[in-house]
Scaffold this active site. Structure first.
Site, PDB file in Angstrom:
ATOM      1  N   ARG A   1       8.561   4.213  -4.741  1.00  0.00           N
ATOM      2  CA  ARG A   1       8.488   3.194  -3.503  1.00  0.00           C
ATOM      3  C   ARG A   1       7.479   2.287  -4.097  1.00  0.00           C
ATOM      4  O   ARG A   1       7.957   1.060  -3.541  1.00  0.00           O
ATOM      5  CB  ARG A   1       7.422   3.732  -1.812  1.00  0.00           C
TER       6      ARG A   1
ATOM      7  N   ARG B   1      -6.727 -21.254  -2.356  1.00  0.00           N
ATOM      8  CA  ARG B   1      -5.643 -20.575  -1.698  1.00  0.00           C
ATOM      9  C   ARG B   1      -4.408 -21.693  -1.495  1.00  0.00           C
ATOM     10  O   ARG B   1      -4.717 -22.894  -1.861  1.00  0.00           O
ATOM     11  CB  ARG B   1      -6.450 -21.293  -0.204  1.00  0.00           C
TER      12      ARG B   1
ATOM     13  N   GLU C   1      12.147   2.238  14.734  1.00  0.00           N
ATOM     14  CA  GLU C   1      11.103   3.439  14.190  1.00  0.00           C
ATOM     15  C   GLU C   1       9.733   3.657  14.686  1.00  0.00           C
ATOM     16  O   GLU C   1       9.569   2.830  15.360  1.00  0.00           O
ATOM     17  CB  GLU C   1      10.771   3.475  12.114  1.00  0.00           C
TER      18      GLU C   1
ATOM     19  N   LYS D   1       6.476  -1.831   1.948  1.00  0.00           N
ATOM     20  CA  LYS D   1       5.292  -1.714   2.278  1.00  0.00           C
ATOM     21  C   LYS D   1       4.434  -2.525   2.064  1.00  0.00           C
ATOM     22  O   LYS D   1       3.443  -2.125   1.956  1.00  0.00           O
ATOM     23  CB  LYS D   1       5.143  -0.140   1.955  1.00  0.00           C
TER      24      LYS D   1
ATOM     25  N   TYR E   1       0.957  -1.111  -0.050  1.00  0.00           N
ATOM     26  CA  TYR E   1      -0.516  -0.082  -0.152  1.00  0.00           C
ATOM     27  C   TYR E   1       1.198   1.002  -0.055  1.00  0.00           C
ATOM     28  O   TYR E   1       1.988   1.492   0.142  1.00  0.00           O
ATOM     29  CB  TYR E   1      -0.403  -0.128   1.115  1.00  0.00           C
TER      30      TYR E   1
HETATM   31  N1  PMP Z   1       7.556   4.080   8.943  1.00  0.00           N
HETATM   32  C1  PMP Z   1       6.622   2.573   8.585  1.00  0.00           C
HETATM   33  C2  PMP Z   1       6.500   1.588   9.707  1.00  0.00           C
HETATM   34  C3  PMP Z   1       5.284   2.962   8.719  1.00  0.00           C
HETATM   35  O1  PMP Z   1       4.288   1.990   8.681  1.00  0.00           O
HETATM   36  C4  PMP Z   1       5.774   4.339   7.954  1.00  0.00           C
HETATM   37  C5  PMP Z   1       4.235   5.504   7.352  1.00  0.00           C
HETATM   38  N2  PMP Z   1       3.316   4.801   6.774  1.00  0.00           N
HETATM   39  C6  PMP Z   1       6.177   4.835   8.151  1.00  0.00           C
HETATM   40  C7  PMP Z   1       7.206   4.840   8.245  1.00  0.00           C
HETATM   41  C8  PMP Z   1       6.680   6.997   7.056  1.00  0.00           C
HETATM   42  O2  PMP Z   1       6.769   6.841   5.697  1.00  0.00           O
HETATM   43  P1  PMP Z   1       6.039   8.041   5.096  1.00  0.00           P
HETATM   44  O3  PMP Z   1       5.930   9.623   5.311  1.00  0.00           O
HETATM   45  O4  PMP Z   1       6.585   7.802   3.583  1.00  0.00           O
HETATM   46  O5  PMP Z   1       4.446   8.281   5.275  1.00  0.00           O
END
Ligand code: PMP
Length: 284
Positions: free
Chosen positions: A52, A100, A179, A147, A33
Site C-alpha cells: 500500500r 514553498r 468507513e 493514505k 504514512y
Molecule cells: N480507514 C481509515 C480511514 C484509516 O485511517 C485506517 C487506518 N489507518 C483504516 C481504514 C484501516 O487500515 P489498516 O487496516 O491498514 O490499518
C-alpha cells in the site's frame, strides 16, 4: 522515557529529532504514512503495508525513500532499540523540504520518519465490552484510497464522538457508511453474512480488512463487499471495525441504538481470534 526515533538515516532520542519547517509534509500535508502492528515481537501484515505504501507513493508521483528491505530493517532496528514487543510502528514519507510552492519540486529527496508506540493490542478491554460509535457526515476529500497525513476530518470526527460519549465515529455519504475515522466498517446481517464496503476511491484499502476477509473466507464464512446504509447497520445482527491498531473491534451501539444484543457478537469475537492467530502465524 525517551524513545529512539528514526529520521532520514539517523536513530535519535525523540527530543533531538528534527524536520525542516520547509518540509512539504508540514506545509501541504504532502506526505503519506503506514502503521504496522507488532505482536510478540513480529510485524503483522508487513508485506501488505509495503504494497500500500508503494501504491500511495505512485498515486502522488512521490519517490520511495529507500528499498523495502531497508525499510524492514529500520522497523526491526526500532523494535530492538525501543524494546518493543507489542504496539505500533509509524512510518511517514514526505516529498521533502523545498521553498514553498504548490508544484512538486524536482530533485528533492523525500523525508522518512519512523517511530514506535508501545501499546497493548491483544488484550483489549474495548474489545471485551464493545465500542460505541456515532454517525457523522464524511467531509474528507475524494481520494481516500491514498493514505495521506491529511487527518483533520478524522481528528474532528473522533472529537465529536468523544463529546457525544462514544468511542469513535462512522462516516456517512449519500446515506451509506464509508468507513470509520481510522478503520474499516462492517456489519453482520441476520443470516450471518459479513458485509463491508467494496474497494474504491471512497475508502482506504485497509490492510487488516484484506487479511480479515481472506481469513473469513478460509473459515467458510460468507462475505459480501458492498456499501450498506446507516439504517441497515442499525438493524444488523452485529457490527465491528478493523485496523492495524485495533485488529477486529466489536461495535455494540450506533447513535445510542444497541446493535443486536448490545454486546460483542459471536462473528466479531471469532474473527478477532482468527485474525490474531492467522496474522501471527504468517508474520515474521
Ligand atoms: N480507514 C481509515 C480511514 C484509516 O485511517 C485506517 C487506518 N489507518 C483504516 C481504514 C484501516 O487500515 P489498516 O487496516 O491498514 O490499518
Amino acid at each position: 522515557m525517551s524513545r529512539i526515533v528514526y529520521v532520514n538515516g539517523e536513530y535519535l532520542p525523540e527530543d533531538a529529532a528534527k524536520i525542516s519547517v520547509f518540509d512539504r509534509g508540514f506545509l501541504f500535508a504532502d506526505a503519506i504514512y503506514e502503521v504496522t502492528s507488532v505482536l510478540d515481537g513480529k510485524l503483522l501484515d508487513f508485506e501488505g503495508h509495503m504494497r500500500r505504501l508503494h501504491r500511495s507513493l505512485g498515486e502522488l508521483e512521490m519517490e520511495a525513500p529507500c528499498e523495502d528491505a531497508a525499510l524492514e530493517a529500520i522497523h526491526r532496528e526500532l523494535m530492538v532499540r525501543n524494546a518493543l514487543s507489542e504496539g505500533l510502528i509509524y512510518l511517514q514519507v514526505t516529498r521533502g523540504a523545498a521553498d514553498r510552492d504548490f508544484l512538486y519540486p524536482e530533485g528533492v529527496a523525500p523525508s522518512l520518519v519512523m517511530f514506535t508506540q508501545a501499546k497493548g493490542l491483544r488484550v483489549s478491554p474495548a474489545a471485551e465490552r464493545g465500542t460505541k460509535v456515532v454517525s457523522i457526515p464524511d467531509q474528507r476529500w475524494a481520494r481516500r484510497d491514498i493514505k495521506t497525513v491529511q487527518l483533520l476530518p478524522s481528528a474532528m470526527g473522533k472529537m465529536a464522538a468523544k463529546k457525544a460519549g462514544a468511542d469513535d465515529a462512522w462516516m456517512i455519504e449519500d446515506g451509506f457508511v464509508t468507513e470509520g475515522t481510522s478503520n474499516n466498517a462492517y456489519i453482520v446481517t441476520k443470516d450471518g453474512t459479513i458485509v463491508t464496503r467494496d474497494l474504491s476511491n471512497a475508502i482506504l484499502h485497509g490492510i487488516t480488512r484484506a487479511s480479515v476477509l481472506t481469513f473469513a473466507r478460509e473459515a467458510q464464512m460468507k462475505v459480501e463487499e458492498r456499501a450498506f446504509t446507516l439504517e441497515e447497520a442499525k438493524g444488523a445482527a452485529e457490527a465491528f471495525f478493523t485496523s492495524a491498531s485495533s485488529f477486529v473491534m466489536p461495535v455494540v451501539e450506533i447513535d445510542g441504538q444497541p446493535i443486536g444484543a448490545g454486546v460483542p457478537g459471536p462473528v466479531a469475537t471469532r474473527l478477532r481470534e482468527i485474525y490474531i492467530a492467522e496474522a501471527l502465524a504468517r508474520a515474521s
